[in-house]
Scaffold this motif. Structure first.
Motif, PDB file in Angstrom:
ATOM      1  N   ARG A  72       0.820  -1.203   0.000  1.00 20.22           N
ATOM      2  CA  ARG A  72       0.000   0.000   0.000  1.00 20.22           C
ATOM      3  C   ARG A  72       0.863   1.265   0.000  1.00 20.22           C
ATOM      4  O   ARG A  72       0.486   2.280  -0.582  1.00 20.22           O
ATOM      5  CB  ARG A  72      -0.929   0.010   1.217  1.00 20.22           C
ATOM      6  N   VAL A  73       2.031   1.216   0.645  1.00 19.29           N
ATOM      7  CA  VAL A  73       2.942   2.357   0.611  1.00 19.29           C
ATOM      8  C   VAL A  73       3.451   2.579  -0.813  1.00 19.29           C
ATOM      9  O   VAL A  73       3.524   3.716  -1.294  1.00 19.29           O
ATOM     10  CB  VAL A  73       4.116   2.144   1.584  1.00 19.29           C
ATOM     11  N   LEU A  74       3.790   1.499  -1.504  1.00 16.68           N
ATOM     12  CA  LEU A  74       4.228   1.616  -2.898  1.00 16.68           C
ATOM     13  C   LEU A  74       3.097   2.137  -3.780  1.00 16.68           C
ATOM     14  O   LEU A  74       3.327   2.940  -4.698  1.00 16.68           O
ATOM     15  CB  LEU A  74       4.725   0.257  -3.404  1.00 16.68           C
ATOM     16  N   ASP A  75       1.868   1.699  -3.509  1.00 17.20           N
ATOM     17  CA  ASP A  75       0.714   2.206  -4.253  1.00 17.20           C
ATOM     18  C   ASP A  75       0.612   3.722  -4.104  1.00 17.20           C
ATOM     19  O   ASP A  75       0.362   4.451  -5.070  1.00 17.20           O
ATOM     20  CB  ASP A  75      -0.575   1.571  -3.733  1.00 17.20           C
ATOM     21  N   ALA A  76       0.771   4.193  -2.855  1.00 17.21           N
ATOM     22  CA  ALA A  76       0.647   5.628  -2.585  1.00 17.21           C
ATOM     23  C   ALA A  76       1.737   6.415  -3.296  1.00 17.21           C
ATOM     24  O   ALA A  76       1.482   7.508  -3.826  1.00 17.21           O
ATOM     25  CB  ALA A  76       0.704   5.869  -1.078  1.00 17.21           C
ATOM     26  N   ALA A  77       2.953   5.867  -3.328  1.00 19.31           N
ATOM     27  CA  ALA A  77       4.044   6.549  -4.034  1.00 19.31           C
ATOM     28  C   ALA A  77       3.745   6.620  -5.527  1.00 19.31           C
ATOM     29  O   ALA A  77       4.004   7.641  -6.183  1.00 19.31           O
ATOM     30  CB  ALA A  77       5.356   5.815  -3.788  1.00 19.31           C
ATOM     31  N   SER A  78       3.185   5.556  -6.072  1.00 20.05           N
ATOM     32  CA  SER A  78       2.807   5.537  -7.483  1.00 20.05           C
ATOM     33  C   SER A  78       1.744   6.592  -7.762  1.00 20.05           C
ATOM     34  O   SER A  78       1.790   7.293  -8.785  1.00 20.05           O
ATOM     35  CB  SER A  78       2.296   4.143  -7.865  1.00 20.05           C
ATOM     36  N   ALA A  79       0.787   6.728  -6.849  1.00 29.08           N
ATOM     37  CA  ALA A  79      -0.263   7.736  -7.005  1.00 29.08           C
ATOM     38  C   ALA A  79       0.309   9.141  -6.900  1.00 29.08           C
ATOM     39  O   ALA A  79      -0.053  10.032  -7.681  1.00 29.08           O
ATOM     40  CB  ALA A  79      -1.345   7.524  -5.945  1.00 29.08           C
TER      41      ALA A  79
END
Length: 743
Positions: free
Chosen positions: A583-590
């Motif tokens: 989820r942290v990687l998802d947020a960085a992608s966003a």
């Protein structure tokens, strides 16, 4: 020097040509006696002057075999003057049956030989190749107990089948155009196209840009050429999802960077999909808009014959089922579900008894354990009780244990819907039938609401078995090693001891006792699962700052939506907490504008990795807090640093912004990995444990995995990575089995 003996060989000895292998060795060395197959055992009575040489020769085993034990006892009784192959019989079944394997080079030569008995025949195989698991009904593995029993061999095939000196001796799939399964090409209305050579006509349709459903070993694929890929994705409703290709090796080498270890896997009997880096990251974007692409070589006679007619250099190949659902195996089901997508169907009349998707490998690490690699058999001592583990909710499979052997099924899928749950039940029934095992212990995920957990509970009550729930991330570490270690479990989601969402965990100990000694910072997931589909929500859950709201407004969020998000976070309404690395990687992608809405599993993190592949990382400050004896990596600090780095680029030209985003993406991954490694190093120093096991789907990210391993090695800690099972959730059922057995 010995002259005789009774030899017992245990392991994978059925369906691999063991008896003809032994027969040929005996004949070449003048050995008298007999060989028979009893389930997972080959029993040989032998006598002759060259007995010791005979032992050395058969100890190697045929190509597809797997030898666990090789025992020699004194010979008792009188044996015949010649060497005979006796009928196989029932016995211990823990050897199971080897997986389906690719057509061998000898059979490729046979189908290419003009005028030969197997010339141009699509289902040509021998004892060294062809379907296995997908066609078996029961053990022992003989033709009458497979779906080939409906195709009695013609006199020529029968002659080869019964000749111990030929490689098709007791090849249960032996067949030719005269006696074997046949192909049919149909349009979407079920009309047969019989006006020409079936395979040639199918190739012509593909070259013309048509979309075909092709029935293979373990189920249906959808195939098209590259120019039709965009249309196929649109029809499937998967416009962003990367697809795999099938191509000959020289074409794959032109498109991608193939290291020697990749080449070995590509050409192995398993013939999996291998995820490779494109030579030009921007090439073939209609197939894969990432920097990587999945590649597999032709692995059946049908594939080789198709490519002999195709003018197009490659085929886009994707499973005909929806992601996470079971493979489609029957033509009526395929025509019903795919009518709006597929224009033609190339099918055959050999029943698929056990469905099997393609295996997937990246960097030598298994992503999906299936065709060619499963059923997967491992030796491990877990005591005398039989165990069944039913796996997690996503990317599930099942594992059964008895008498020192674990057998893991092929990939099943996402147990979130009734069809996949039924497939799990079907798979468990098949494993129990083929092995003759009734479990005394049933292991499952600790999440009480999973359909797989409910199934395990009901089955345990039905069988009177003990039910053992196993925490998801501890199963990850147990699957990697049974040694004392520091465990690093980094993935998207797992039910934690505190009933929150875990996914960035550090453990210390030895199976089954793993103490949680570190984790990523707990951050908010506004809307729960909604935040996984819309990672910009996840971004605001990590950084509740006006800059994020302004960024979202600039991207089209209206005031009502922004106000609702802010109030939801402030009041913690329908907002859970998570330590998930994914989820942290998802947020960085966003944050970086790479993925604002997830359209397939893992998309935001995969897009982040693709961008990072073009960038250069720099070290950022890592902050770790000690909270009640548990070390916590502050991911909010890393995200704020990324925000600070990114904001100046929002007003730059696209080319400048793209370069900046690539560097920030690389730096974020690099420093998140450094932080995770620092947590593990602290745990290692505090506990005096100098080995660390890595598991979880995030470990497929090359930069993250390599950075963690490098940091560990720099501190004298030995990294352990499982190369026998998936790093993602495909290892969980095996880990559950280990945890349950060691308890």
């Amino acid at each position: 020097m010995r002259r005789s003996g009774t030899i017992i060989i245990r392991g994978i000895v059925q369906g691999v040509g063991f008896r003809p292998f032994v027969y040929a060795a005996a004949r070449s060395l003048g050995i008298h006696g007999s060989v028979t197959n009893l389930g997972s055992e080959v029993i040989i009575h032998a006598e002759g002057e060259k007995f010791d040489e005979f032992l050395r020769k058969i100890r190697i085993g045929p190509r597809l075999s797997g030898i666990d034990d090789f025992l020699v006892y004194p010979l008792e009784g009188v044996i015949a003057d010649d060497f005979r192959i006796l009928e196989s019989g029932p016995g211990n079944l823990t050897g199971l049956i080897p997986p389906d394997v690719a057509i061998c080079e000898h059979c490729i030569a046979d189908i290419s030989e003009k005028g030969g008995h197997y010339s141009r025949y699509w289902a040509t195989s021998c004892v060294d190749c062809g379907p296995r698991y997908s066609i078996i009904r029961a053990l022992p593995y003989d033709r009458i107990r497979t779906t080939m029993d409906l195709f009695p061999p013609c006199p020529i095939c029968e002659g080869e089948y019964t000749n111990p000196l030929l490689r098709r001796h007791h090849a249960q799939t032996i067949a030719c155009a005269r006696c074997g399964p046949t192909l049919t090409l149909m349009d979407r209305d079920g009309n047969s196209l019989t006006d020409t050579d079936t395979i040639q006509r199918a190739a012509e349709l593909l070259d013309a840009g048509k979309i075909l459903a092709i029935r293979g070993i373990g189920g249906f694929h959808i195939a098209c050429i590259e120019s039709a890929a965009e249309r196929l994705k649109s029809l499937l409703g998967r416009t962003e999802q990367p697809l795999a290709i099938m191509a000959e090796y020289d074409i794959a080498e032109e498109m991608t960077i193939i290291h020697p270890e990749d080449a070995e896997i590509l050409r192995s009997p398993a013939r999996p999909i291998v995820v490779l880096e494109k030579r030009d990251h921007s090439a073939h974007e209609t197939i894969s808009n990432l920097h990587t692409i999945g590649v597999m070589l032709p692995y059946t006679g049908l594939h080789h014959l198709l490519f002999s007619h195709l003018t197009s250099p490659l085929l886009v190949m994707t499973s005909a089922n929806s992601p996470g659902d079971p493979m489609i195996t029957e033509i009526d089901q395929a025509m019903s579900r795919l009518r709006g997508t597929v224009e033609y169907f190339l099918t055959h009349n050999r029943e698929i008894m056990n469905r099997c998707d393609d295996s997937v490998v990246r960097d030598g690490l298994i992503i999906r354990l299936s065709r060619g690699m499963a059923p997967k058999r491992s030796r491990v001592d877990l005591g005398e009780k039989a165990i069944l583990a039913v796996g997690p909710e996503l990317n599930a499979n099942a594992t059964i244990y008895n008498d020192g052997i674990c057998i893991t099924s092929p990939h099943i899928g996402n147990i979130r819907n009734p069809p996949t749950l039924r497939y799990l039940e079907e798979t468990v029934d098949r494993l129990r039938t083929l092995t003759g095992i009734t479990p005394e212990i049933i292991a499952c995920d600790a999440h009480p609401q999973f359909l797989s957990t409910r199934y395990a509970k009901n089955l345990a009550e039905e069988l009177g078995a003990d039910l053992i729930p196993v925490q998801h991330h501890r199963a990850h570490i147990a699957a990697a090693t049974v040694e004392e270690c520091i465990g690093i479990a980094i993935d998207g989601v797992g039910y934690g001891d505190d009933q929150t969402v875990w996914g960035g965990e550090i453990f210390a100990g030895k199976v089954p006792e793993y103490a949680r000694v570190g984790h990523l910072e707990e951050v908010l997931m506004p809307g729960g699962d909604t935040a996984t589909r819309h990672p910009e929500r996840m971004l605001y859950g990590i950084i509740q700052r006006d800059e994020i709201l302004d960024l979202l407004k600039a991207r089209g969020w209206n005031d009502v939506a922004l106000s609702a998000l802010a109030h939801q976070v402030e009041r913690r309404f329908n907002t859970t907490t998570t330590t998930s690395t994914g989820r942290v990687l998802d947020a960085a992608s966003a944050l970086l504008g790479l993925c604002r809405e997830r359209t397939y599993d893992g998309e935001p993190a995969m897009r982040l990795e693709a961008a990072a592949a073009q960038g250069s990382p720099t070290d950022w400050e890592i902050i770790i807090h000690d909270s009640g004896g548990t070390a916590t990596l502050l991911t909010t600090h890393l995200m704020e640093k990324a925000l600070t780095e990114y904001l100046p680029y929002t007003s730059e030209l696209p080319m400048v912004r793209r370069r900046g985003v690539a560097d920030i993406a690389a730096s974020f991954q690099h420093n998140l990995a450094r932080g995770i490694a620092h947590l593990a190093v602290l745990a290692a120093e505090e506990n005096g444990i100098m080995k660390a096991a890595l598991s979880g789907g995030v470990c497929y990210n090359r930069m993250i995995r390599r950075t963690i391993c490098s940091e560990l090695s720099d501190h004298g800690i030995t990294p352990i990575i499982n190369t026998e099972y998936p790093l993602g959730d495909g290892c969980i059922s095996y880990g559950q089995t280990i945890m349950a057995g060691r308890r």
